[in-house]
Design a protein around this motif. Structure first.
Motif, PDB file in Angstrom:
ATOM      1  N   ILE A 143       0.839  -1.199   0.000  1.00 52.92           N
ATOM      2  CA  ILE A 143       0.000   0.000   0.000  1.00 52.92           C
ATOM      3  C   ILE A 143       0.875   1.250   0.000  1.00 52.92           C
ATOM      4  O   ILE A 143       0.629   2.199  -0.749  1.00 52.92           O
ATOM      5  CB  ILE A 143      -0.966  -0.024   1.197  1.00 52.92           C
ATOM      6  CG1 ILE A 143      -1.936  -1.204   1.030  1.00 52.92           C
ATOM      7  CG2 ILE A 143      -1.717   1.290   1.322  1.00 52.92           C
ATOM      8  CD1 ILE A 143      -2.758  -1.511   2.253  1.00 52.92           C
ATOM      9  N   ARG A 144       1.909   1.256   0.805  1.00 55.01           N
ATOM     10  CA  ARG A 144       2.817   2.405   0.861  1.00 55.01           C
ATOM     11  C   ARG A 144       3.513   2.626  -0.485  1.00 55.01           C
ATOM     12  O   ARG A 144       3.588   3.743  -0.979  1.00 55.01           O
ATOM     13  CB  ARG A 144       3.844   2.189   1.963  1.00 55.01           C
ATOM     14  CG  ARG A 144       4.657   3.414   2.249  1.00 55.01           C
ATOM     15  CD  ARG A 144       5.454   3.208   3.489  1.00 55.01           C
ATOM     16  NE  ARG A 144       6.790   2.801   3.085  1.00 55.01           N
ATOM     17  CZ  ARG A 144       7.680   2.243   3.889  1.00 55.01           C
ATOM     18  NH1 ARG A 144       7.347   1.979   5.132  1.00 55.01           N
ATOM     19  NH2 ARG A 144       8.862   1.930   3.462  1.00 55.01           N
ATOM     20  N   GLU A 161      -1.994   8.141   5.865  1.00 56.20           N
ATOM     21  CA  GLU A 161      -2.287   9.531   5.493  1.00 56.20           C
ATOM     22  C   GLU A 161      -1.024  10.337   5.206  1.00 56.20           C
ATOM     23  O   GLU A 161      -0.993  11.136   4.287  1.00 56.20           O
ATOM     24  CB  GLU A 161      -3.106  10.222   6.589  1.00 56.20           C
ATOM     25  CG  GLU A 161      -4.568   9.880   6.572  1.00 56.20           C
ATOM     26  CD  GLU A 161      -5.282  10.246   5.284  1.00 56.20           C
ATOM     27  OE1 GLU A 161      -4.916  11.242   4.635  1.00 56.20           O
ATOM     28  OE2 GLU A 161      -6.223   9.520   4.936  1.00 56.20           O
ATOM     29  N   HIS A 162       0.023  10.146   6.002  1.00 58.60           N
ATOM     30  CA  HIS A 162       1.237  10.942   5.800  1.00 58.60           C
ATOM     31  C   HIS A 162       1.927  10.607   4.473  1.00 58.60           C
ATOM     32  O   HIS A 162       2.652  11.431   3.924  1.00 58.60           O
ATOM     33  CB  HIS A 162       2.200  10.806   6.990  1.00 58.60           C
ATOM     34  CG  HIS A 162       2.676   9.417   7.237  1.00 58.60           C
ATOM     35  ND1 HIS A 162       1.893   8.451   7.843  1.00 58.60           N
ATOM     36  CD2 HIS A 162       3.858   8.817   6.956  1.00 58.60           C
ATOM     37  CE1 HIS A 162       2.582   7.335   7.943  1.00 58.60           C
ATOM     38  NE2 HIS A 162       3.772   7.513   7.401  1.00 58.60           N
TER      39      HIS A 162
END
Length: 144
Positions: free
Chosen positions: A109-110, A139-140
């Motif tokens: 995902i990242r 989120e970040h």
């Protein structure tokens, strides 16, 4: 012989269509060409993608491949293989830099967030929501 009537409009229509198609094709070919130009380190972006994928191919299991395939569903069929290669390269880069011995869904995902242009993040958020994956821990990465 002068061009008149419907035949003139037919020819003009095809001229516009062909110029448009050549422009679109040229744009994508030029982008691919820019990616294949070697950088200061002697390798191109495409070379680095292949390097990271090759270096981490043994970490990709069936579940990880399935998740990646599910995440790239919003990408049009024509561009899906290119998108998967770019995303897999970014995921591989994360795995190599962190010296990870086991791939987690978090890495996928990242890497997908980081490899995706900001304009496509809303589609990614929608897809993650469909898969019941909480976006809050990531989120970040959306803001980078």
């Amino acid at each position: 012989m002068a061009l008149e009537g419907w035949f003139l409009w037919f020819i003009l229509f095809w001229v516009v269509v062909l110029v448009g198609l050549f422009a679109i094709g040229g744009y994508f070919m030029f982008r691919k060409f820019l990616k294949s130009i070697p950088k200061k380190d002697g390798l191109s972006d495409l070379n680095w993608e292949e390097y990271y994928v090759g270096k981490t191919i043994h970490l990709w299991g069936d579940r990880e491949k399935e998740l990646l395939n599910e995440l790239v569903q919003p990408v049009p069929d024509l561009f899906r293989p290119v998108a998967k290669q770019k995303i897999a390269g970014r995921i591989g880069q994360i795995l190599v830099e962190e010296k990870v011995s086991k791939m987690e869904h978090e890495h996928i995902i990242r890497g997908y967030i980081q490899a995706t242009p900001k304009r496509d993040h809303k589609f990614l958020r929608k897809k993650l929501d469909e898969l019941n994956i909480d976006v809050a821990p990531y989120e970040h990465y959306f803001e980078q």
